[in-house]
Design a protein around this motif. Sequence first.
Motif, mmCIF file in Angstrom:
data_model
loop_
_atom_site.group_PDB
_atom_site.id
_atom_site.type_symbol
_atom_site.label_atom_id
_atom_site.label_comp_id
_atom_site.label_asym_id
_atom_site.label_seq_id
_atom_site.Cartn_x
_atom_site.Cartn_y
_atom_site.Cartn_z
ATOM 1 N N SER A 54 0.855 -1.371 -0.132
ATOM 2 C CA SER A 54 0.062 -0.102 -0.073
ATOM 3 C C SER A 54 0.965 1.370 0.014
ATOM 4 O O SER A 54 0.355 2.190 -0.640
ATOM 5 C CB SER A 54 -0.922 0.019 1.089
ATOM 6 O OG SER A 54 -0.125 -0.052 2.594
ATOM 7 N N HIS A 55 1.987 1.189 0.750
ATOM 8 C CA HIS A 55 2.699 2.460 1.019
ATOM 9 C C HIS A 55 4.049 2.291 1.509
ATOM 10 O O HIS A 55 4.363 1.273 2.178
ATOM 11 C CB HIS A 55 1.869 3.574 1.553
ATOM 12 C CG HIS A 55 1.664 3.580 2.875
ATOM 13 N ND1 HIS A 55 0.567 2.316 3.345
ATOM 14 C CD2 HIS A 55 1.806 4.074 4.152
ATOM 15 C CE1 HIS A 55 0.686 2.547 4.803
ATOM 16 N NE2 HIS A 55 1.247 3.461 5.273
ATOM 17 N N THR A 56 5.078 3.390 1.762
ATOM 18 C CA THR A 56 6.205 2.944 2.183
ATOM 19 C C THR A 56 6.514 3.314 3.553
ATOM 20 O O THR A 56 7.543 2.800 3.993
ATOM 21 C CB THR A 56 7.190 4.257 1.366
ATOM 22 O OG1 THR A 56 8.427 4.052 1.595
ATOM 23 C CG2 THR A 56 6.956 5.361 1.982
ATOM 24 N N HIS A 57 5.459 3.168 4.363
ATOM 25 C CA HIS A 57 5.520 3.165 5.938
ATOM 26 C C HIS A 57 6.068 1.665 6.234
ATOM 27 O O HIS A 57 5.710 0.718 5.714
ATOM 28 C CB HIS A 57 4.309 3.544 6.595
ATOM 29 C CG HIS A 57 4.247 5.008 6.828
ATOM 30 N ND1 HIS A 57 2.818 5.482 6.970
ATOM 31 C CD2 HIS A 57 4.886 6.222 6.837
ATOM 32 C CE1 HIS A 57 3.070 6.735 7.102
ATOM 33 N NE2 HIS A 57 4.295 7.302 7.050
ATOM 34 N N ALA A 58 7.142 1.736 7.319
ATOM 35 C CA ALA A 58 7.743 0.625 7.749
ATOM 36 C C ALA A 58 6.681 -0.602 7.911
ATOM 37 O O ALA A 58 7.020 -1.674 7.858
ATOM 38 C CB ALA A 58 8.595 0.828 9.037
ATOM 39 N N ASP A 59 5.634 -0.024 8.952
ATOM 40 C CA ASP A 59 4.648 -1.230 9.146
ATOM 41 C C ASP A 59 3.714 -1.541 7.981
ATOM 42 O O ASP A 59 2.731 -2.259 8.321
ATOM 43 C CB ASP A 59 4.071 -0.698 10.247
ATOM 44 C CG ASP A 59 3.109 0.353 9.943
ATOM 45 O OD1 ASP A 59 3.545 1.261 9.324
ATOM 46 O OD2 ASP A 59 2.158 0.760 10.568
ATOM 47 N N HIS A 60 4.306 -1.504 6.760
ATOM 48 C CA HIS A 60 3.613 -1.886 5.635
ATOM 49 C C HIS A 60 4.544 -2.697 4.750
ATOM 50 O O HIS A 60 4.107 -3.355 3.889
ATOM 51 C CB HIS A 60 2.879 -0.902 4.937
ATOM 52 C CG HIS A 60 1.785 -0.423 5.733
ATOM 53 N ND1 HIS A 60 0.638 -0.800 5.742
ATOM 54 C CD2 HIS A 60 1.640 0.543 6.929
ATOM 55 C CE1 HIS A 60 -0.255 -0.220 6.742
ATOM 56 N NE2 HIS A 60 0.455 0.386 7.500
ATOM 57 N N CYS A 61 5.979 -2.467 5.000
ATOM 58 C CA CYS A 61 6.837 -3.117 3.694
ATOM 59 C C CYS A 61 8.173 -3.614 4.309
ATOM 60 O O CYS A 61 8.809 -4.066 3.474
ATOM 61 C CB CYS A 61 6.990 -1.997 2.685
ATOM 62 S SG CYS A 61 8.039 -0.558 3.234
ATOM 63 N N GLU A 137 -5.707 9.173 0.574
ATOM 64 C CA GLU A 137 -4.722 10.243 1.277
ATOM 65 C C GLU A 137 -4.570 9.848 2.597
ATOM 66 O O GLU A 137 -5.176 9.517 3.367
ATOM 67 C CB GLU A 137 -5.813 11.319 0.915
ATOM 68 C CG GLU A 137 -6.008 12.075 -0.185
ATOM 69 C CD GLU A 137 -7.024 13.039 -0.515
ATOM 70 O OE1 GLU A 137 -7.446 13.553 0.546
ATOM 71 O OE2 GLU A 137 -7.734 13.188 -1.349
ATOM 72 N N HIS A 138 -3.198 9.757 2.978
ATOM 73 C CA HIS A 138 -2.496 9.565 4.170
ATOM 74 C C HIS A 138 -1.548 10.443 4.519
ATOM 75 O O HIS A 138 -0.529 10.196 4.393
ATOM 76 C CB HIS A 138 -2.195 8.097 3.758
ATOM 77 C CG HIS A 138 -1.507 7.290 5.026
ATOM 78 N ND1 HIS A 138 -1.938 7.462 6.250
ATOM 79 C CD2 HIS A 138 -0.282 6.600 5.065
ATOM 80 C CE1 HIS A 138 -1.359 6.832 7.070
ATOM 81 N NE2 HIS A 138 -0.246 6.192 6.603
ATOM 82 N N LYS A 139 -1.981 11.546 4.947
ATOM 83 C CA LYS A 139 -1.258 12.703 5.509
ATOM 84 C C LYS A 139 -0.279 13.102 4.413
ATOM 85 O O LYS A 139 -0.769 13.176 3.368
ATOM 86 C CB LYS A 139 -0.889 12.350 7.008
ATOM 87 C CG LYS A 139 -0.567 13.727 7.765
ATOM 88 C CD LYS A 139 0.004 13.442 9.264
ATOM 89 C CE LYS A 139 0.019 14.887 9.790
ATOM 90 N NZ LYS A 139 0.650 14.434 11.200
ATOM 91 N N GLY A 160 -5.417 -0.007 2.586
ATOM 92 C CA GLY A 160 -4.099 0.258 3.207
ATOM 93 C C GLY A 160 -4.481 1.540 4.287
ATOM 94 O O GLY A 160 -5.739 1.698 4.375
ATOM 95 N N ASP A 161 -3.365 2.070 4.629
ATOM 96 C CA ASP A 161 -3.584 3.208 5.475
ATOM 97 C C ASP A 161 -4.248 4.414 4.710
ATOM 98 O O ASP A 161 -3.658 4.966 3.735
ATOM 99 C CB ASP A 161 -2.236 3.866 6.163
ATOM 100 C CG ASP A 161 -1.743 2.781 7.284
ATOM 101 O OD1 ASP A 161 -2.482 1.706 7.602
ATOM 102 O OD2 ASP A 161 -0.791 3.118 7.798
ATOM 103 N N THR A 162 -5.284 5.143 5.265
ATOM 104 C CA THR A 162 -5.848 6.292 4.632
ATOM 105 C C THR A 162 -6.866 7.032 5.483
ATOM 106 O O THR A 162 -7.237 6.562 6.447
ATOM 107 C CB THR A 162 -6.713 5.655 3.462
ATOM 108 O OG1 THR A 162 -7.111 6.875 2.698
ATOM 109 C CG2 THR A 162 -7.796 4.780 3.670
HETATM 110 ZN ZN LIG Z 1 1.206 4.525 7.216
#
Ligand SMILES: [Zn+2]
Length: 241
Positions: A54-61, A137-139, A160-162
Amino acid sequence: MKIQLIGTGTIADISNNASILINDHIVFDMPNGNLKAMIRQNIDILKIDTLIISHTHADHCFDAPFLLWYKKDYYKPGHKLSTKIVTDEITRNTVETLIRLSYFSSAREVEKEFIDAKDVNYTKICGDVEISNEPMEHKDIKFANGYIIKDKNVSIGLTGDTSYCEGVRKIASKVDYLICDMTLEMGNDSHIGIDNIIELLKVYPNLKIIPIHMHDKTREEAKKLNLDNLFIYEDGKILEL
Ligand SMILES: [Zn+2]
């Protein structure tokens, strides 16, 4: 479609980080600690041929390198060694950097194919399902990727996170099941809250919502509400949709 909820929590909670297994071979998000979570749930990791991030945050990849490493070092004949990785250009760069930093040479060497999220538009990149992308949209994250996964019987949305943005409502209008962010009790510009979920259920009364990425407190509060079409599950839950 078979869904396994590998993780339903956030990084700061008892439950595993949010991650979903689809039809035993597609993983949605590979947060830190996810390889161990999958091993504990007896998932056959060698069957995984597609990773959607979903995105580059650590808790996703951050466990992506270890998935690739495992597939090479524990390889058994009859499995696909290569992995398709669907994500955006920033997350791709993060994963490639992590592989380099890990010094796990198998993760570097093993065959992988990056597919840009914006290039998937109901494409059958992995046989049994179609995948399409919807921006979230995630900040301050430039690319937060939501997805729709569809087979001939059912469609699911993965946010994902949004925040509770236009993209979420767009996905909600198109799918049977929405597996979505419900981190908070009150939504903000990073995450969806129970308040947003209540609104979604009013607008789309036939939509079935399966929240993930829940804080423990949010999970407990949401359970108390006993809302129709809101299904709160624990880690490891397997669903046939
Ligand atoms: Zn996130």
